[in-house]
Design a protein around this motif. Structure first.
Motif, PDB file in Angstrom:
ATOM      1  N   LYS A   1      -3.860   0.153  -3.649  1.00 43.06           N
ATOM      2  CA  LYS A   1      -3.150  -1.175  -3.482  1.00 43.06           C
ATOM      3  C   LYS A   1      -2.800  -1.346  -4.674  1.00 43.06           C
ATOM      4  N   SER A   2      -1.370  -2.535  -4.690  1.00 44.61           N
ATOM      5  CA  SER A   2      -0.833  -3.340  -5.946  1.00 44.61           C
ATOM      6  C   SER A   2      -0.071  -4.435  -5.257  1.00 44.61           C
TER       7      SER A   2
ATOM      8  N   TYR B   1       1.728  -1.256  -0.251  1.00 43.13           N
ATOM      9  CA  TYR B   1      -0.052  -0.167  -0.099  1.00 43.13           C
ATOM     10  C   TYR B   1       0.821   1.226  -0.092  1.00 43.13           C
ATOM     11  N   GLN B   2       0.920   1.894  -1.417  1.00 45.22           N
ATOM     12  CA  GLN B   2       0.630   3.452  -0.865  1.00 45.22           C
ATOM     13  C   GLN B   2      -0.014   4.703  -0.554  1.00 45.22           C
ATOM     14  N   ILE B   3       0.705   5.444  -0.298  1.00 43.29           N
ATOM     15  CA  ILE B   3      -0.059   6.593  -0.709  1.00 43.29           C
ATOM     16  C   ILE B   3      -0.365   8.217  -0.936  1.00 43.29           C
ATOM     17  N   ALA B   4      -1.191   7.927  -2.353  1.00 41.19           N
ATOM     18  CA  ALA B   4      -0.724   8.678  -3.622  1.00 41.19           C
ATOM     19  C   ALA B   4      -1.738   9.905  -3.108  1.00 41.19           C
ATOM     20  N   PRO B   5      -0.761  11.335  -3.798  1.00 36.84           N
ATOM     21  CA  PRO B   5      -1.404  12.726  -3.605  1.00 36.84           C
ATOM     22  C   PRO B   5      -1.819  12.692  -4.169  1.00 36.84           C
ATOM     23  N   PRO B   6      -3.376  13.831  -3.494  1.00 39.14           N
ATOM     24  CA  PRO B   6      -4.272  14.518  -4.332  1.00 39.14           C
ATOM     25  C   PRO B   6      -4.012  15.074  -5.756  1.00 39.14           C
ATOM     26  N   ASP B   7      -5.088  14.975  -6.764  1.00 39.86           N
ATOM     27  CA  ASP B   7      -4.475  15.292  -8.550  1.00 39.86           C
ATOM     28  C   ASP B   7      -5.162  16.684  -8.322  1.00 39.86           C
ATOM     29  N   ASN B   8      -5.305  17.307  -6.956  1.00 39.35           N
ATOM     30  CA  ASN B   8      -5.120  18.966  -7.196  1.00 39.35           C
ATOM     31  C   ASN B   8      -4.933  19.148  -5.982  1.00 39.35           C
ATOM     32  N   ALA B   9      -4.826  20.494  -5.463  1.00 38.27           N
ATOM     33  CA  ALA B   9      -4.683  21.003  -4.423  1.00 38.27           C
ATOM     34  C   ALA B   9      -5.623  20.975  -3.196  1.00 38.27           C
ATOM     35  N   VAL B  10      -6.649  20.777  -3.709  1.00 33.09           N
ATOM     36  CA  VAL B  10      -7.906  20.869  -3.249  1.00 33.09           C
ATOM     37  C   VAL B  10      -8.757  19.538  -2.883  1.00 33.09           C
ATOM     38  N   GLY B  11      -7.958  18.011  -3.321  1.00 33.19           N
ATOM     39  CA  GLY B  11      -8.166  17.032  -2.965  1.00 33.19           C
ATOM     40  C   GLY B  11      -7.822  16.031  -2.531  1.00 33.19           C
ATOM     41  N   LEU B  12      -7.788  15.112  -1.399  1.00 29.48           N
ATOM     42  CA  LEU B  12      -7.263  13.952  -0.394  1.00 29.48           C
ATOM     43  C   LEU B  12      -6.717  12.987  -1.025  1.00 29.48           C
TER      44      LEU B  12
ATOM     45  N   GLU C   1      -0.388  -9.618   3.639  1.00 27.25           N
ATOM     46  CA  GLU C   1      -1.494 -10.071   2.626  1.00 27.25           C
ATOM     47  C   GLU C   1      -0.871 -10.366   1.282  1.00 27.25           C
ATOM     48  N   GLY C   2      -1.878 -11.285   0.028  1.00 30.39           N
ATOM     49  CA  GLY C   2      -0.595 -11.075  -0.599  1.00 30.39           C
ATOM     50  C   GLY C   2      -2.009 -12.386  -1.159  1.00 30.39           C
TER      51      GLY C   2
END
Length: 133
Positions: A28-29, A12-23, A63-64
């Motif tokens: 998961k990969s 699991y990795q944290i993905a940044p938001p697409d824009n400044a106001v997104g979360l 998990e996997g």
């Protein structure tokens, strides 16, 4: 030994938001740690290159899934209790050390270039009881 199964671990990795106001989102990969047909040595760790953060964890769910002979998918889930005395403020890598075709240990290794320390956590059988001999 040529290992007949593929073993994948969910990362699991944290993905940044697409824009400044997104979360930010959690993505998961599934990463192959062993591919069917890989040459492995029992008792020799195979470690993923990704860095993992184990800070402030005592337990986690590993998990996997396994592709038996590269084809039939079986989900795996093991509740892992981290070894006491893991250093803090250190980056780690995880991997597997297969004891035989069905039994393995989780390997936790410091991500440093010189003399990394490692710990092993027995996972036991990776396959459901009696499914594969």
């Amino acid at each position: 030994m040529i290992y007949p199964h593929s073993i994948f671990i969910d990362v699991y990795q944290i993905a940044p938001p697409d824009n400044a106001v997104g979360l930010a989102t959690l993505e998961k990969s599934s990463v192959a740690i062993i591919n069917a047909g890989d040459e492995i040595t029992f008792g020799q760790p195979v470690v993923l290159p990704q860095e993992v953060d184990l800070s402030e964890l005592e337990t986690f769910s590993l998990e996997g899934y396994i592709l038996l002979e590269g084809k039939t998918r079986l989900n795996i889930r093991h509740q892992v209790t981290l070894p006491a005395g893991l250093p803090t403020g250190v980056a780690f890598q995880i991997g597997l050390s297969m004891e035989d075709a069905n039994t393995g240990d989780l390997v936790i290794q410091e991500k440093i270039d010189h003399s990394p320390r490692s710990w092993q956590v027995p996972l036991g059988d990776l396959f459901p009881d009696g499914l594969y001999e």
